[in-house]
Design an enzyme around this catalytic site. Structure first.
Site, PDB file in Angstrom:
ATOM      1  CB  SER A 125      -0.764   8.780  16.279  1.00  0.00           C
ATOM      2  OG  SER A 125      -1.393  10.047  16.240  1.00  0.00           O
TER       3      SER A 125
ATOM      4  CD  GLN B 107      -2.629   1.144   2.660  1.00  0.00           C
ATOM      5  OE1 GLN B 107      -2.398   0.291   3.508  1.00  0.00           O
ATOM      6  NE2 GLN B 107      -3.577   2.044   2.817  1.00  0.00           N
TER       7      GLN B 107
ATOM      8  CD  GLU C 254      -6.151   0.172   7.263  1.00  0.00           C
ATOM      9  OE1 GLU C 254      -5.025  -0.188   7.619  1.00  0.00           O
ATOM     10  OE2 GLU C 254      -6.392   1.303   6.808  1.00  0.00           O
TER      11      GLU C 254
END
Length: 380
Positions: free
Chosen positions: A363, A121, A239
């Protein structure tokens, strides 16, 4: 829980197949690990288990979210290795089913499931990590090809991949989200340079990828030219919808093994009475939190069955999982004692690998911002 019962017909079919075919534990050496995972991908494909959520017409089983939930639980409980082609199976394949031409589907979908070709990716860049819209990689047409120039980073297993699906700017006058395209680029060419990045775990799992006039066929654009942002958002949706189904089961297996290690540490005197009591309390807390993570993931699967997406709740789950994984890894090293300090052993390797949990898929700082702004309605 009755809706994913232990004797569900899906489990009863998959579990004995796994018992017969799982190849054994993954080695720590990365080359050996990738070879094992690629062989496992082919075994799953031959058995019809490589992409259960894919429609039957493309080689899948048409499994819904609850069956995916059970699928990943059974894989984890059987201690099966990861399949090698997750970027293809989870990301590119489903995206091609939505945005790809029939030619692209025919060309790539069988190779994705079989593991005959591996995919990576190409999203993040040195100056475009979480802010994908600021990417600088560009592509222009030259006859029947796209010519790609730029740099990607944190590209998982790029050194093993045959293809990279690259988001790049195809309209030089465009800004931010406009004028982007997703192009499937062959990796084995002079215009592509891959430089693995060694992590603190010792694994060169990620890589920098340099495209210096790399060429890809004109027909390898996924979706419309200039509509790459919409294609990328579709891909990230796949995803997020898939990734949570496996975390809790993998961590429960870690905790099961850790309980046995804790008992052994008490017997052989590695842990004194006070230390053992503290470790048992930490283990109990982590076990409870892991069961809560399972409930979070199950709720996402139930919503998925109703056609709903995780939405902002996905950030809650990601944040919860990251903290839990690091806590389990830290306890594992504490219980292992001196052996836990040896990087070539599993406790230390898991500890080092777990440091990335608060970065994966956005994050923890970004996840907290999403929760604060979108869920709680707090001002920026």
């Amino acid at each position: 829980m009755a809706i994913v019962a232990d004797d569900d017909p899906f489990r009863r079919e998959f579990r004995p197949w796994l018992a017969e075919h799982v190849p054994g534990p993954e080695p720590l050496d990365q080359d050996a690990k990738v070879a094992l995972r690629r062989a496992w991908q082919r075994t799953l494909s031959a058995g019809g288990w490589a992409g259960p959520a894919w429609p039957a017409e493309y080689g899948g089983r048409g499994a819904g979210p609850l069956q995916q939930f059970m699928y990943y639980e059974e894989l984890a409980l059987a201690r099966a290795p990861w399949a090698a082609n997750a970027p293809g199976t989870i990301l590119l394949g489903p995206t091609l089913m939505v945005h790809g031409t029939e030619e692209l589907r025919t060309r790539f979908l069988p190779a994705i499931l079989s593991g005959d070709e591996l995919f990576s990716q190409g999203f993040s860049e040195p100056e475009a990590g979480s802010d994908l819209a600021s990417l600088r990689t560009r592509a222009h047409r030259d006859g029947d090809d796209w010519v790609i120039t730029g740099q990607k980073i944190w590209t998982t297993w790029a050194q093993y991949s045959d293809w990279c699906f690259v988001v790049c700017r195809t309209d030089p006058e465009s800004k931010r989200h406009r004028g982007l395209s997703m192009i499937i680029c062959p990796m084995d060419q002079l215009g592509v340079t891959v430089r693995p990045i060694e992590q603190i775990s010792g694994d060169p799992e990620f890589a920098e990828v340099f495209f210096d006039g790399a060429r890809a066929p004109a027909g390898h654009v996924v979706g419309e030219v200039g509509q790459g942002w919409a294609v990328a958002m579709t891909m990230l949706g796949f995803e997020r919808a898939d990734q949570g189904f496996s975390d809790h089961a993998l961590l429960l297996v870690h905790l099961h093994d850790l309980a046995a290690e804790l008992r052994a540490a008490q017997r052989d005197g590695r842990l004194g009475a006070a230390e053992a009591a503290e470790a048992r309390a930490r283990h109990a807390d982590l076990w409870i939190r892991c069961q809560q993570l399972r409930r979070f993931n199950l709720s996402i699967a139930v919503r998925g069955e109703a056609g709903e997406t995780p939405g902002d709740f996905g950030s809650v789950v990601n944040l919860f999982w990251a903290d839990l994984e690091q806590g389990i890894a830290e306890l594992g090293v504490a219980v292992a004692g001196a052996r836990g300090l040896a990087l070539g052993d599993h406790p230390a390797h898991f500890l080092m690998s777990s440091r990335s949990a608060t970065i994966d898929s956005g994050s923890s700082e970004i996840q907290r911002n999403i929760i604060a702004e979108r869920t709680l309605g707090l001002p920026r």
